[in-house]
Design a protein around this motif. Structure first.
Motif, PDB file in Angstrom:
ATOM      1  N   TYR A  32      66.283  54.963  83.798  1.00  0.00           N
ATOM      2  CA  TYR A  32      67.495  54.535  82.966  1.00  0.00           C
ATOM      3  C   TYR A  32      68.644  55.132  83.789  1.00  0.00           C
ATOM      4  O   TYR A  32      69.803  54.515  83.686  1.00  0.00           O
ATOM      5  N   GLY A  36      72.161  53.109  84.926  1.00  0.00           N
ATOM      6  CA  GLY A  36      73.070  53.497  84.224  1.00  0.00           C
ATOM      7  C   GLY A  36      74.398  53.984  85.297  1.00  0.00           C
ATOM      8  O   GLY A  36      75.348  53.404  85.291  1.00  0.00           O
ATOM      9  N   ASP A  43      81.194  48.749  87.321  1.00  0.00           N
ATOM     10  CA  ASP A  43      81.896  48.456  86.347  1.00  0.00           C
ATOM     11  C   ASP A  43      83.286  49.050  86.820  1.00  0.00           C
ATOM     12  O   ASP A  43      84.285  48.386  86.796  1.00  0.00           O
ATOM     13  N   THR A 188      71.370  61.560  73.172  1.00  0.00           N
ATOM     14  CA  THR A 188      71.984  62.269  73.892  1.00  0.00           C
ATOM     15  C   THR A 188      71.254  62.477  75.332  1.00  0.00           C
ATOM     16  O   THR A 188      70.160  62.237  75.309  1.00  0.00           O
ATOM     17  N   ASP A 249      69.408  52.229  72.969  1.00  0.00           N
ATOM     18  CA  ASP A 249      70.580  53.025  73.351  1.00  0.00           C
ATOM     19  C   ASP A 249      70.996  52.256  74.885  1.00  0.00           C
ATOM     20  O   ASP A 249      72.217  52.062  74.953  1.00  0.00           O
ATOM     21  N   GLN A 250      69.953  52.079  75.678  1.00  0.00           N
ATOM     22  CA  GLN A 250      70.222  51.415  76.939  1.00  0.00           C
ATOM     23  C   GLN A 250      70.922  50.166  76.671  1.00  0.00           C
ATOM     24  O   GLN A 250      71.786  49.718  77.509  1.00  0.00           O
ATOM     25  N   ASP A 252      72.477  49.039  74.156  1.00  0.00           N
ATOM     26  CA  ASP A 252      73.792  49.019  73.391  1.00  0.00           C
ATOM     27  C   ASP A 252      74.833  49.532  74.321  1.00  0.00           C
ATOM     28  O   ASP A 252      75.996  48.668  74.509  1.00  0.00           O
ATOM     29  N   LYS A 253      74.513  50.392  75.402  1.00  0.00           N
ATOM     30  CA  LYS A 253      75.314  50.806  76.403  1.00  0.00           C
ATOM     31  C   LYS A 253      75.886  49.761  77.315  1.00  0.00           C
ATOM     32  O   LYS A 253      76.965  49.423  77.784  1.00  0.00           O
ATOM     33  N   ARG A 256      78.008  47.040  75.531  1.00  0.00           N
ATOM     34  CA  ARG A 256      79.464  47.268  75.453  1.00  0.00           C
ATOM     35  C   ARG A 256      80.126  47.664  76.609  1.00  0.00           C
ATOM     36  O   ARG A 256      81.515  47.421  76.648  1.00  0.00           O
ATOM     37  N   ALA A 257      79.378  47.902  77.759  1.00  0.00           N
ATOM     38  CA  ALA A 257      80.098  47.993  79.022  1.00  0.00           C
ATOM     39  C   ALA A 257      80.528  46.566  79.819  1.00  0.00           C
ATOM     40  O   ALA A 257      81.074  46.420  80.659  1.00  0.00           O
TER      41      ALA A 257
END
Length: 292
Positions: A32, A36, A43, A188, A249-250, A252-253, A256-257
């Motif tokens: 992960y 990221g 990005d 977190t 969470d992965q 979701d991020k 959103r990115a």
């Protein structure tokens, strides 16, 4: 308890297959962070691209931003492949247990290799890797299901155990989704590191158990169906449940990115890994609880 089922002689191999599944889960969680970081670099490049004259021009469908629908669709396809191949190997086990056991081992090894390629081979989001994993893991799940319902449960109704395991897996998945959405447990960096560390610890224990069983022919207290074995399975189930939070969470991020839609295949792979691990542990626990 002992059984006349021909799979009993392959218990050591089954432990090795289960060990591989945990290794896949731990490897994927470690992957992960690299995924990221990779997307973070992309990005930044994308922000620069927005300033170029070509920004706004038509792009490939695979380059469009990922949505929740992409995640749902790709995950559904992945799980469908797993279910179909699992059903095939389960039926093979009823007529040719030896062949089913061989396919189960091939599935376990192939699934682990696919996860390692996705995590460390910069293949995150590859539909080919995800679907290859699903095919291999389907063989593993089908053989594992047949083996445990027929070998260790004795007179219990195998169909009932499978249904309970599937229902329990769905229930845990839904429950953890609620937990994530309500923010009851926040994902977190510290949480992720602790989760990966715990999973690696479990993997080490399973490796030790496998080596001991390989040389002695007898399972340790972790897999003998006794109180310690039940507690160990419960610990594995808790870790698998918490892994869902990292998966959510992965996704979701990435959404959103504005990550490319192809990344939904990577999220689907992560969810499939966790679902398979959870299902196998629940089925194993049920087999312990239903022993005579």
């Amino acid at each position: 308890m002992r059984s006349s089922n021909p799979f009993m002689s392959s218990l050591t191999k089954a432990e090795g297959a289960q060990q591989g599944q945990r290794g896949a889960s731990a490897a994927y969680q470690q992957g992960y962070q690299s995924a990221g970081e990779q997307w973070g670099q992309q990005d930044q490049q994308g922000m620069a691209y927005q300033q170029s004259p070509n920004y706004g021009a038509p792009t490939k469908a695979s380059d469009r931003p990922m949505t929740i629908d992409d995640v749902v669709t790709k995950t559904g396809i992945t799980l469908a492949v797993i279910v179909v191949l699992a059903a095939v190997n389960f039926m093979i086990g009823q007529t040719s247990p030896g062949l089913a056991m061989g396919l189960t081992l091939v599935g376990a090894i192939g699934g682990l290799v696919a996860v390692l390629i996705s995590s460390f081979g910069k293949k995150y989001g590859s539909p080919v890797v995800t679907l290859v994993y699903a095919a291999f893991e389907g063989l593993f799940v089908g053989g594992f299901t047949y083996m445990f319902t027929d070998m260790t449960v004795g007179g219990a109704n195998a169909g009932s155990l499978i249904f309970q395991a599937v229902l329990g897996t769905i229930g845990v998945f839904a429950g953890m989704l609620v937990v994530y959405k309500t923010g009851a447990i926040r994902v977190t960096p510290k949480f992720t590191k602790m989760l990966v560390g715990a999973m690696i610890g479990v993997l080490v224990l399973v490796l030790g158990n496998f080596v001991f069983t390989l040389f002695t022919g007898e399972p340790t207290m972790l897999r003998d169906g006794g109180p310690i074995a039940i507690i160990f399975s419960l610990v594995c189930i808790v870790l698998a449940a918490l892994s869902f939070l990292a998966d959510f969470d992965q996704a979701d991020k990435l959404i959103r990115a504005g990550a490319p839609s192809r990344y939904a295949w990577g999220v689907a792979l992560g969810l499939a890994v966790t679902l398979v691990w959870l299902y196998t542990e629940i089925l194993r626990l049920l087999s312990y609880l239903n022993q005579d």
